[in-house]
Design a protein around this motif. Structure first.
Motif, PDB file in Angstrom:
ATOM      1  N   LEU A 173      -7.782 -64.883 -33.515  1.00 32.25           N
ATOM      2  CA  LEU A 173      -8.432 -64.893 -32.076  1.00 32.25           C
ATOM      3  C   LEU A 173      -8.671 -63.499 -31.678  1.00 32.25           C
ATOM      4  O   LEU A 173      -7.750 -62.731 -31.761  1.00 32.25           O
ATOM      5  CB  LEU A 173      -7.364 -65.776 -31.129  1.00 32.25           C
ATOM      6  N   ASP A 231      -7.547 -60.466 -26.043  1.00 29.71           N
ATOM      7  CA  ASP A 231      -7.816 -60.200 -24.663  1.00 29.71           C
ATOM      8  C   ASP A 231      -6.402 -60.124 -23.987  1.00 29.71           C
ATOM      9  O   ASP A 231      -5.417 -60.623 -24.014  1.00 29.71           O
ATOM     10  CB  ASP A 231      -8.373 -61.715 -24.371  1.00 29.71           C
ATOM     11  N   ARG A 253      -4.479 -62.702 -21.883  1.00 28.24           N
ATOM     12  CA  ARG A 253      -4.135 -63.880 -22.630  1.00 28.24           C
ATOM     13  C   ARG A 253      -3.068 -63.408 -23.487  1.00 28.24           C
ATOM     14  O   ARG A 253      -2.016 -64.398 -23.767  1.00 28.24           O
ATOM     15  CB  ARG A 253      -5.605 -63.969 -23.312  1.00 28.24           C
ATOM     16  N   THR A 267      -0.258 -66.998 -34.842  1.00 25.91           N
ATOM     17  CA  THR A 267      -1.585 -66.451 -34.296  1.00 25.91           C
ATOM     18  C   THR A 267      -1.542 -65.093 -34.447  1.00 25.91           C
ATOM     19  O   THR A 267      -0.844 -64.370 -34.148  1.00 25.91           O
ATOM     20  CB  THR A 267      -1.447 -67.082 -32.859  1.00 25.91           C
ATOM     21  N   PHE A 317      -4.001 -61.667 -33.434  1.00 23.67           N
ATOM     22  CA  PHE A 317      -4.944 -61.197 -32.426  1.00 23.67           C
ATOM     23  C   PHE A 317      -5.936 -60.191 -33.075  1.00 23.67           C
ATOM     24  O   PHE A 317      -5.454 -59.185 -33.634  1.00 23.67           O
ATOM     25  CB  PHE A 317      -4.630 -60.988 -30.936  1.00 23.67           C
ATOM     26  N   VAL A 344      -4.598 -72.715 -28.987  1.00 23.81           N
ATOM     27  CA  VAL A 344      -5.936 -72.206 -28.874  1.00 23.81           C
ATOM     28  C   VAL A 344      -6.531 -72.462 -27.448  1.00 23.81           C
ATOM     29  O   VAL A 344      -6.757 -73.757 -27.369  1.00 23.81           O
ATOM     30  CB  VAL A 344      -6.840 -72.465 -30.115  1.00 23.81           C
ATOM     31  N   ASP A 369     -10.950 -68.814 -25.796  1.00 23.90           N
ATOM     32  CA  ASP A 369     -10.786 -67.765 -26.871  1.00 23.90           C
ATOM     33  C   ASP A 369     -11.787 -67.810 -27.587  1.00 23.90           C
ATOM     34  O   ASP A 369     -12.586 -68.546 -27.981  1.00 23.90           O
ATOM     35  CB  ASP A 369      -9.485 -68.354 -27.872  1.00 23.90           C
TER      36      ASP A 369
END
Ligand code: HBI
Ligand code: FE
Length: 290
Positions: free
Chosen positions: A217, A220, A223, A237, A239, A273, A277
């Protein structure tokens, strides 16, 4: 007297003395490494260098080269520090293991990277939970030769000291985890690894880029501060940043507004999610245990 840490060794280890200074620094005792320890470094290095040549971020590979971190053996911090201080003003300081957060952040805020200097045992070759010199030097030090990333680490250290005062460290620690330890970066050649926890792990170097299981993802900061992480398995996950500048710019401002906003926003599970995103890949969600 030698205490017996979780590592389980029984003989006194010159790279993990019981006595430390107030800032937890020790001396590396480079001359005390055995041929077996240098050989273990060499085998770890060669395996990762092969896997990473088309998987790691170009700036990471450039840093390995520039600092001459190589297969020769465990680097001497005195030599590394000559190179590093010329490039970005950073220094490596030797520590015996994990150090208290306030100490850790104070070192970073002063451009000192606390690095362990013991090397994992042979039976820990594929996986060790705590940081050792291979994780710290091979994983973390190359990018400290990059001026923008180095500034990000310093800003993180200052943010860490502030978060300690504000009681928001649980949230800020997620930023370190999902960037410095487990970050991916977008490049013209596709996604590449820059996180130290990934580059120092054979399994996760492949998994983070090639597995269908995890989410990837867009970065951010707010987030990410909400997102829990797992310390016992590959990540669910990852980033993805566009550039180290993006990281630095996101970290420079005061985080107080983020921490305020987080008081009314729910925490997110590692695999979540959101509709908002930026999804590079949506994972199948079956994360295997290593
Ligand atoms: N100590 N040696 C060492 N290495 C770390 O990565 C480390 C630490 N102490 C605290 C700490 N990390 C964490 O608080 C940060 O990852 C947020
Ligand atoms: Fe680390």
């Amino acid at each position: 007297m030698q205490t017996q840490p979780e590592g389980g060794f029984t003989a006194p280890n010159p790279h993990r003395p019981a006595e430390t200074a107030a800032d937890f620094t020790i001396t590396q005792a480079w001359d005390a490494y055995t041929p077996e320890e240098h050989d273990r470094w060499r085998r770890l290095f060669e395996r990762q260098a092969e896997i990473l040549k088309d998987r790691a971020a170009p700036e990471f590979l450039a840093g390995l080269d520039a600092l001459a971190i190589a297969a020769d053996g465990i680097p001497d911090f005195r030599r590394l520090n000559d190179e590093l201080s010329r490039r970005t003003g950073w220094q490596i300081v030797a520590v015996p293991g994990l150090v208290p957060e306030a100490i850790f952040f104070d070192h970073l805020a002063h451009k000192r990277f606390p690095s362990t200097c013991f090397i994992r045992r042979e039976d820990q070759f594929d996986y060790i939970q705590e940081p050792d010199v291979f994780h710290d030097v091979f994983g973390h030090v190359p990018l400290l030769s990059n001026p923008v990333f180095a500034d990000y680490m310093q800003a993180y250290g200052e943010g860490g000291l502030k978060a300690l005062r504000l009681g928001t460290l649980d949230q800020l620690a997620r930023l370190y985890w999902y960037t410095v330890e487990f970050g991916l970066i977008q490049t013209p050649q596709g996604l590449r690894i820059y996180g130290a926890g990934i580059v120092s792990s054979e399994g996760e170097s492949r998994f983070s880029l090639e597995s269908a299981e995890p989410n990837r993802l867009g970065f951010d900061v707010r987030r990410l501060l909400r997102t829990r992480y797992r310390i016992d398995d590959f990540q669910e996950t990852y980033f993805v940043i566009d550039s180290y500048r993006q990281l630095f710019d996101a970290t420079l401002p005061d985080f107080t507004p983020h921490y305020e906003a987080l008081k009314t926003l729910p925490e997110l599970e590692p695999g979540t999610v959101l509709a908002s995103d930026r999804v590079f890949t949506r994972g199948t969600g079956r994360v295997k245990r290593h």
